[in-house]
Motif scaffolding. Structure first.
Motif, PDB file in Angstrom:
ATOM      1  N   UNK A 174      93.901  30.522 122.733  1.00  0.00           N
ATOM      2  CA  UNK A 174      92.964  30.892 121.677  1.00  0.00           C
ATOM      3  C   UNK A 174      91.710  30.017 121.704  1.00  0.00           C
ATOM      4  N   UNK A 175      90.582  30.579 121.306  1.00  0.00           N
ATOM      5  CA  UNK A 175      89.353  29.831 121.071  1.00  0.00           C
ATOM      6  C   UNK A 175      89.601  28.938 119.852  1.00  0.00           C
ATOM      7  N   UNK A 176      89.043  27.789 119.691  1.00  0.00           N
ATOM      8  CA  UNK A 176      87.833  27.273 120.314  1.00  0.00           C
ATOM      9  C   UNK A 176      87.991  25.779 120.535  1.00  0.00           C
ATOM     10  N   UNK A 177      87.096  25.199 121.313  1.00  0.00           N
ATOM     11  CA  UNK A 177      87.134  23.778 121.628  1.00  0.00           C
ATOM     12  C   UNK A 177      86.181  23.019 120.710  1.00  0.00           C
ATOM     13  N   UNK A 178      86.667  21.975 120.080  1.00  0.00           N
ATOM     14  CA  UNK A 178      85.800  21.132 119.262  1.00  0.00           C
ATOM     15  C   UNK A 178      84.700  20.515 120.115  1.00  0.00           C
ATOM     16  N   UNK A 179      83.416  20.753 119.792  1.00  0.00           N
ATOM     17  CA  UNK A 179      82.320  20.350 120.685  1.00  0.00           C
ATOM     18  C   UNK A 179      81.766  18.952 120.445  1.00  0.00           C
ATOM     19  N   UNK A 180      82.445  18.135 119.683  1.00  0.00           N
ATOM     20  CA  UNK A 180      81.890  16.854 119.257  1.00  0.00           C
ATOM     21  C   UNK A 180      81.263  15.962 120.302  1.00  0.00           C
ATOM     22  N   UNK A 181      81.942  15.676 121.443  1.00  0.00           N
ATOM     23  CA  UNK A 181      81.412  14.662 122.375  1.00  0.00           C
ATOM     24  C   UNK A 181      80.023  14.938 122.929  1.00  0.00           C
ATOM     25  N   UNK A 182      79.596  16.179 122.949  1.00  0.00           N
ATOM     26  CA  UNK A 182      78.283  16.486 123.513  1.00  0.00           C
ATOM     27  C   UNK A 182      77.179  16.502 122.452  1.00  0.00           C
ATOM     28  N   UNK A 183      77.525  16.231 121.213  1.00  0.00           N
ATOM     29  CA  UNK A 183      76.547  16.290 120.121  1.00  0.00           C
ATOM     30  C   UNK A 183      76.107  14.881 119.748  1.00  0.00           C
ATOM     31  N   UNK A 184      74.824  14.546 119.895  1.00  0.00           N
ATOM     32  CA  UNK A 184      74.342  13.211 119.506  1.00  0.00           C
ATOM     33  C   UNK A 184      74.608  12.919 118.029  1.00  0.00           C
ATOM     34  N   UNK A 185      74.947  11.667 117.736  1.00  0.00           N
ATOM     35  CA  UNK A 185      75.322  11.176 116.394  1.00  0.00           C
ATOM     36  C   UNK A 185      76.335  12.103 115.714  1.00  0.00           C
ATOM     37  N   UNK A 216      67.577  16.988 111.865  1.00  0.00           N
ATOM     38  CA  UNK A 216      66.359  16.401 112.423  1.00  0.00           C
ATOM     39  C   UNK A 216      66.703  15.237 113.360  1.00  0.00           C
ATOM     40  N   UNK A 217      67.636  14.384 112.938  1.00  0.00           N
ATOM     41  CA  UNK A 217      67.977  13.197 113.722  1.00  0.00           C
ATOM     42  C   UNK A 217      68.647  13.570 115.051  1.00  0.00           C
ATOM     43  N   UNK A 218      69.547  14.541 115.027  1.00  0.00           N
ATOM     44  CA  UNK A 218      70.259  14.879 116.259  1.00  0.00           C
ATOM     45  C   UNK A 218      69.320  15.502 117.284  1.00  0.00           C
ATOM     46  N   UNK A 219      68.309  16.241 116.827  1.00  0.00           N
ATOM     47  CA  UNK A 219      67.325  16.801 117.759  1.00  0.00           C
ATOM     48  C   UNK A 219      66.481  15.695 118.387  1.00  0.00           C
ATOM     49  N   UNK A 220      66.079  14.725 117.567  1.00  0.00           N
ATOM     50  CA  UNK A 220      65.273  13.616 118.089  1.00  0.00           C
ATOM     51  C   UNK A 220      66.041  12.809 119.130  1.00  0.00           C
ATOM     52  N   UNK A 221      67.327  12.531 118.872  1.00  0.00           N
ATOM     53  CA  UNK A 221      68.126  11.773 119.799  1.00  0.00           C
ATOM     54  C   UNK A 221      68.420  12.566 121.079  1.00  0.00           C
ATOM     55  N   UNK A 222      68.621  13.852 120.918  1.00  0.00           N
ATOM     56  CA  UNK A 222      68.852  14.711 122.077  1.00  0.00           C
ATOM     57  C   UNK A 222      67.630  14.681 123.006  1.00  0.00           C
ATOM     58  N   UNK A 223      66.460  14.732 122.391  1.00  0.00           N
ATOM     59  CA  UNK A 223      65.220  14.703 123.169  1.00  0.00           C
ATOM     60  C   UNK A 223      65.046  13.347 123.848  1.00  0.00           C
ATOM     61  N   UNK A 224      65.399  12.270 123.140  1.00  0.00           N
ATOM     62  CA  UNK A 224      65.248  10.915 123.707  1.00  0.00           C
ATOM     63  C   UNK A 224      66.194  10.712 124.871  1.00  0.00           C
ATOM     64  N   UNK A 225      67.399  11.215 124.757  1.00  0.00           N
ATOM     65  CA  UNK A 225      68.394  11.031 125.814  1.00  0.00           C
ATOM     66  C   UNK A 225      68.016  11.837 127.054  1.00  0.00           C
ATOM     67  N   UNK A 226      67.497  13.052 126.830  1.00  0.00           N
ATOM     68  CA  UNK A 226      67.147  13.933 127.957  1.00  0.00           C
ATOM     69  C   UNK A 226      65.814  13.532 128.602  1.00  0.00           C
ATOM     70  N   UNK A 227      65.000  12.749 127.878  1.00  0.00           N
ATOM     71  CA  UNK A 227      63.714  12.325 128.418  1.00  0.00           C
ATOM     72  C   UNK A 227      62.663  13.400 128.386  1.00  0.00           C
ATOM     73  N   UNK A 228      62.918  14.438 127.596  1.00  0.00           N
ATOM     74  CA  UNK A 228      61.944  15.537 127.525  1.00  0.00           C
ATOM     75  C   UNK A 228      60.991  15.346 126.362  1.00  0.00           C
TER      76      UNK A 228
END
Length: 465
Positions: free
Chosen positions: A411-422, A453-465
């Motif tokens: 059955x679905x689904x997988x908890x996606x936590x590890x790939x989500x910043x903060x 807002x914070x998770x988007x900023x951190x995602x951008x910082x980690x990816x370098x985009x």
């Protein structure tokens, strides 16, 4: 005449001796090793058609220097699996290292302390992958996977290895365990209130109906265990099953934003809160204190339902004074899902024993390790008929609803936590407290906006985009 006869007899005797010696010498010659030989010659078995194959050369056992792998983990229940691994690789032992708690900050601090002491760790469990990629703590696992011949024969769920890839496609962690969640059922209370065990295709309305029917405050018995686990895992899955959240943890399609503040998702939370405010089947924190905490733990036998995974199954089997069973999460308005916790493991870049550390990761995919995990309440994530059939043989599941266990695996689904910043700051973690304390759910909205807002900023910082 006598002299002639004696000569004849002498001639015959000499010839006979010569013949006997010839036969003897010939036999000795045939057993003699060929010139230049240093030992016995192995004879290859016949293939039945007269053709012989070259005998296989037995290689002497390879000698290894002893290696101790340091694994930073918060789980202290894997000792038996460590022993099974060492039985296969006698020169490698696993030394578990326990941080102060399971938070990534504590784990990273422990990793840094070991490295500073000149005794670097080799492997680590983790939660928020982004915290480890910033300091280059982890090794990219793709090269190890590509050259591991044993993995090429294993069939895995689609996207299994990719589940923890970062935005750049680097694979710093992979799952080593699949912990599905079930609804635990107190069968004694079910019988006491004259209720029947529902089928595996039951609905959320049926769940609510049974919980209310098994509630008797005078007897100190309630339909639901007063636990934050219920609100976190069960409620999140219900929102997906109802089509109100694209992913677990109330996350949107690409896992970049929380949708918990959307009316449809919030309505699911309010529906659950009514178990306390309207039905009375959820005790809540105040009532739990009045009862001395007896309804705060399913193992006490005072509640009908509890949400749980492998962490509750073994204690129940050993300590529960009542009969229990499991059900899958109910069907929603759109589909039926459960909550899978994929435990990620990473190989530390500072490890001095990377090849040996990879052997431990690769060992998780072997049938022996997969069966051990079934015996301890986890899923076998390798797709194999033998492993699926083993669910019926496992001591843990004897006399239980094994069909629910089998269907939950797929059955679905997988908890996606590890790939989500903060991820550990996600406001959904406060939902349980608000529900159980009777708080105002609207207080979550400004926190959700700030987190998005914070998770988007951190995602951008980690990816370098």
């Amino acid at each position: 005449m006598t002299a002639k006869w004696s000569a004849k007899r002498y001639f015959v005797l000499v010839v006979g001796i010569i013949l006997v010696l010839s036969v003897f010498l010939s036999a000795c010659s045939s057993e003699k090793e060929p010139e230049g030989s240093t030992g016995p010659i192995a004879v290859a078995p016949s293939d039945g058609g007269g053709k012989k194959e070259a005998a296989e050369t037995v290689k002497p056992e390879e000698k290894h220097e002893p290696v101790t792998l340091k694994l930073v983990t918060w789980n202290n229940t894997y000792d038996d699996l460590y022993k099974k691994f060492t039985a296969k690789y006698p020169w490698i032992t696993i030394e578990p290292i326990y941080p102060a708690n399971g938070l990534d900050t504590s784990i990273i601090e422990k990793i840094a302390a070991l490295q500073a002491a000149g005794t670097p760790a080799d492997l680590t469990w983790l939660t928020d992958l982004s915290q480890y990629t910033k300091g280059g703590l982890l090794e990219d696992l793709k090269p190890y996977i590509e050259k591991d011949e044993s993995l090429k024969s294993k069939k895995l769920p689609q996207g299994f290895f990719e589940s923890f890839d970062n935005a750049q496609g680097q694979r710093y962690a992979i799952p080593f365990v699949d912990v599905p969640m079930w609804v635990m059922v107190n069968m004694d209370l079910l019988a006491k209130y004259g209720l029947e065990m529902p089928g595996n295709d039951w609905t959320y309305d049926k769940f609510r109906e049974l919980a209310k029917a098994a509630t008797d405050p005078a007897a100190g018995e309630y339909g639901l265990t007063n636990s934050g686990i219920f609100a976190q895992y069960f409620l999140s899955a219900m929102s997906v099953a109802n089509g109100n959240s694209p992913n677990l943890w109330y996350m949107n399609e690409d896992l970049t934003q929380s949708v918990l503040d959307k009316p449809e998702a919030m309505n699911d939370v309010k529906w659950i809160q009514e178990f306390m405010t309207k039905d009375g089947s959820l005790p809540g924190n105040n009532k739990t204190k009045e009862l001395g905490g007896s309804v705060g733990n399913f193992i006490n036998g005072k509640t009908l339902f509890m949400i749980g995974g492998d962490f509750i199954l073994e204690p129940l089997q050993k300590e529960a004074k009542f009969k229990f069973d499991v059900l899958p999460f109910p069907k929603g308005k759109v589909t039926q899902v459960t909550h899978h916790i994929y435990g990620p493991i990473g190989l530390l870049s500072s490890s001095k024993h990377k090849e040996e550390a990879w052997k431990w990761i690769s060992f998780q995919f072997e049938a022996e390790a997969q069966k051990w995990k079934i015996d301890h309440g986890s899923n076998a994530f390798v797709i194999d008929d033998e492993l699926k059939a083993y669910i019926d043989e496992s001591p843990l599941w004897q006399g239980k609803n094994t069909e629910a266990v089998k269907m939950t695996k797929d059955m679905c689904c997988i908890g996606p936590g590890p790939t989500i910043p903060v991820f550990q700051e996600n406001p959904f973690l406060s939902v349980a407290d608000i529900i159980l304390s009777g708080g105002d759910l609207n207080s979550l909205k400004p926190r959700i906006e700030a987190w998005n807002k914070k998770t988007l900023e951190l995602r951008k910082a980690v990816s370098g985009q």
